[in-house]
Design a protein around this motif. Structure first.
Motif, PDB file in Angstrom:
ATOM      1  N   UNK A   1       0.839  -1.207   0.000  1.00 41.82           N
ATOM      2  CA  UNK A   1       0.000   0.000   0.000  1.00 41.82           C
ATOM      3  C   UNK A   1       0.871   1.253   0.000  1.00 41.82           C
ATOM      4  N   UNK A   2       0.455   2.270  -0.763  1.00 37.58           N
ATOM      5  CA  UNK A   2       1.230   3.506  -0.811  1.00 37.58           C
ATOM      6  C   UNK A   2       0.442   4.722  -0.338  1.00 37.58           C
ATOM      7  N   UNK A   3      -0.763   4.502   0.194  1.00 36.51           N
ATOM      8  CA  UNK A   3      -1.519   5.600   0.789  1.00 36.51           C
ATOM      9  C   UNK A   3      -2.450   5.022   1.847  1.00 36.51           C
ATOM     10  N   UNK A   4      -3.009   5.916   2.658  1.00 32.21           N
ATOM     11  CA  UNK A   4      -3.808   5.475   3.798  1.00 32.21           C
ATOM     12  C   UNK A   4      -5.033   4.684   3.375  1.00 32.21           C
ATOM     13  N   UNK A   5      -5.688   5.111   2.314  1.00 28.42           N
ATOM     14  CA  UNK A   5      -6.904   4.423   1.888  1.00 28.42           C
ATOM     15  C   UNK A   5      -6.600   3.026   1.368  1.00 28.42           C
ATOM     16  N   UNK A   6      -5.533   2.906   0.574  1.00 33.14           N
ATOM     17  CA  UNK A   6      -5.160   1.586   0.065  1.00 33.14           C
ATOM     18  C   UNK A   6      -4.708   0.670   1.197  1.00 33.14           C
ATOM     19  N   UNK A   7      -4.008   1.228   2.157  1.00 32.69           N
ATOM     20  CA  UNK A   7      -3.563   0.460   3.313  1.00 32.69           C
ATOM     21  C   UNK A   7      -4.757  -0.119   4.064  1.00 32.69           C
ATOM     22  N   UNK A   8      -5.736   0.729   4.319  1.00 33.44           N
ATOM     23  CA  UNK A   8      -6.923   0.270   5.039  1.00 33.44           C
ATOM     24  C   UNK A   8      -7.659  -0.788   4.240  1.00 33.44           C
ATOM     25  N   UNK A   9      -7.829  -0.558   2.954  1.00 29.93           N
ATOM     26  CA  UNK A   9      -8.535  -1.507   2.090  1.00 29.93           C
ATOM     27  C   UNK A   9      -7.862  -2.878   2.113  1.00 29.93           C
ATOM     28  N   UNK A  10      -6.550  -2.890   1.929  1.00 28.38           N
ATOM     29  CA  UNK A  10      -5.827  -4.158   1.828  1.00 28.38           C
ATOM     30  C   UNK A  10      -5.857  -4.930   3.150  1.00 28.38           C
ATOM     31  N   UNK A  11      -5.771  -4.207   4.266  1.00 32.08           N
ATOM     32  CA  UNK A  11      -5.790  -4.885   5.569  1.00 32.08           C
ATOM     33  C   UNK A  11      -7.182  -5.422   5.893  1.00 32.08           C
ATOM     34  N   UNK A  12      -8.212  -4.670   5.556  1.00 28.19           N
ATOM     35  CA  UNK A  12      -9.577  -5.162   5.761  1.00 28.19           C
ATOM     36  C   UNK A  12      -9.828  -6.406   4.920  1.00 28.19           C
TER      37      UNK A  12
ATOM     38  N   UNK B   1     -18.012  -2.349   1.735  1.00 28.89           N
ATOM     39  CA  UNK B   1     -19.010  -1.816   2.663  1.00 28.89           C
ATOM     40  C   UNK B   1     -18.329  -1.084   3.819  1.00 28.89           C
ATOM     41  N   UNK B   2     -17.309  -1.720   4.388  1.00 30.89           N
ATOM     42  CA  UNK B   2     -16.646  -1.120   5.539  1.00 30.89           C
ATOM     43  C   UNK B   2     -15.816   0.095   5.133  1.00 30.89           C
ATOM     44  N   UNK B   3     -15.220   0.032   3.958  1.00 32.63           N
ATOM     45  CA  UNK B   3     -14.469   1.179   3.459  1.00 32.63           C
ATOM     46  C   UNK B   3     -15.373   2.399   3.312  1.00 32.63           C
ATOM     47  N   UNK B   4     -16.594   2.194   2.834  1.00 34.02           N
ATOM     48  CA  UNK B   4     -17.536   3.304   2.660  1.00 34.02           C
ATOM     49  C   UNK B   4     -17.829   3.985   3.996  1.00 34.02           C
ATOM     50  N   UNK B   5     -17.759   3.204   5.070  1.00 31.61           N
ATOM     51  CA  UNK B   5     -18.041   3.751   6.390  1.00 31.61           C
ATOM     52  C   UNK B   5     -16.845   4.471   6.991  1.00 31.61           C
TER      53      UNK B   5
ATOM     54  N   UNK C   1     -13.454   4.970   5.567  1.00 27.67           N
ATOM     55  CA  UNK C   1     -12.443   5.652   4.754  1.00 27.67           C
ATOM     56  C   UNK C   1     -12.516   7.173   4.854  1.00 27.67           C
ATOM     57  N   UNK C   2     -13.692   7.799   4.906  1.00 29.31           N
ATOM     58  CA  UNK C   2     -13.720   9.261   4.987  1.00 29.31           C
ATOM     59  C   UNK C   2     -12.929   9.814   6.170  1.00 29.31           C
ATOM     60  N   UNK C   3     -12.819   9.070   7.231  1.00 32.58           N
ATOM     61  CA  UNK C   3     -12.067   9.535   8.388  1.00 32.58           C
ATOM     62  C   UNK C   3     -10.569   9.510   8.178  1.00 32.58           C
ATOM     63  N   UNK C   4     -10.106   8.832   7.136  1.00 34.40           N
ATOM     64  CA  UNK C   4      -8.666   8.738   6.872  1.00 34.40           C
ATOM     65  C   UNK C   4      -8.241   9.537   5.660  1.00 34.40           C
ATOM     66  N   UNK C   5      -9.177  10.171   4.984  1.00 30.10           N
ATOM     67  CA  UNK C   5      -8.841  10.899   3.759  1.00 30.10           C
ATOM     68  C   UNK C   5      -9.154  12.366   3.897  1.00 30.10           C
TER      69      UNK C   5
END
Length: 205
Positions: free
Chosen positions: A93-104, A195-199, A201-205
């Motif tokens: 992952x090279x950004x916060x959103x991708x990091x969160x997505x990949x770990x979830x 589904x979880x990213x939609x909830x 992710x806004x807090x990390x971007x």
């Protein structure tokens, strides 16, 4: 001294391959994980586990000390596997959103690919044992700590308190969504992640 059982074919006993202690422990843990996951801790029998492995019950106790000790060893293995899966997913992952997505996604795939380990982590919170409940909380704490550390790397501007709060919320949401998926088996790991990213992710971007 206990002699391992043999497999009978006709009238000739063929001795089993002698396993090293590490190999035997892995075999025992695999069998015990299945029994604990399918039957629950209370209904699981050390006699049944020993019989499936091909050892006597006293020998099983020699390896792990007690039924609690065997369950704790299973939980410890599940903890390592979950940590390895999640940490490996964060590598590209090279950004916060991708990091969160990949770990979830790694978490939900872990619950799919290691159903017995996940059932163990999910079901044994009802066991009235301080060491076991402490180990379960340690597993949860491990994931919270890893999540907070990964987010700190991606979002160094966030305060420590907010990182911890986000990590606790994310891990709690993952557990609940994994349980929801058991009732909705048509939901894929990718869909659960989206589904979880939609909830969150806004807090990390």
């Amino acid at each position: 001294m206990k002699v391992e059982r043999t497999v009978t074919s006709g009238t000739t006993d063929a001795p089993r391959k002698r396993l090293s202690r590490a190999e035997r422990e892995r075999q025992i843990l695999a069998v015990a994980e299945e029994v604990f996951a399918t039957r629950g801790y209370q209904a699981a029998s050390m006699d049944d586990i020993a019989d499936r492995v091909g050892l006597s019950k006293p020998m099983l106790y020699e390896y792990f000390g007690s039924k609690d000790g065997l369950l704790l060893a299973c939980l410890e293995r599940a903890k390592r596997e979950l940590l390895d899966s999640t940490a490996a997913a964060a590598g590209d992952a090279d950004n916060a959103e991708q990091l969160l997505h990949d770990c979830l996604l790694a978490f939900f795939r872990f619950s799919d690919e290691h159903k017995q380990a996940w059932a163990l982590l999910r079901n044994e919170s009802a066991v009235l044992s301080v060491p076991i409940n402490s180990e379960l909380e340690a597993i949860r704490g491990q994931q919270v700590e890893l999540t907070a550390e990964l987010m700190r790397t991606a979002r160094p501007d966030l305060s420590q308190q907010r990182l911890e709060a986000f990590a606790e919320a994310i891990i709690g949401a993952c557990e609940r969504m994994a349980m929801w998926r058991e009732r909705r088996p048509e939901i894929t790991s990718d869909q659960a992640t989206e589904h979880l990213m939609a909830l969150v992710a806004p807090g990390l971007t």
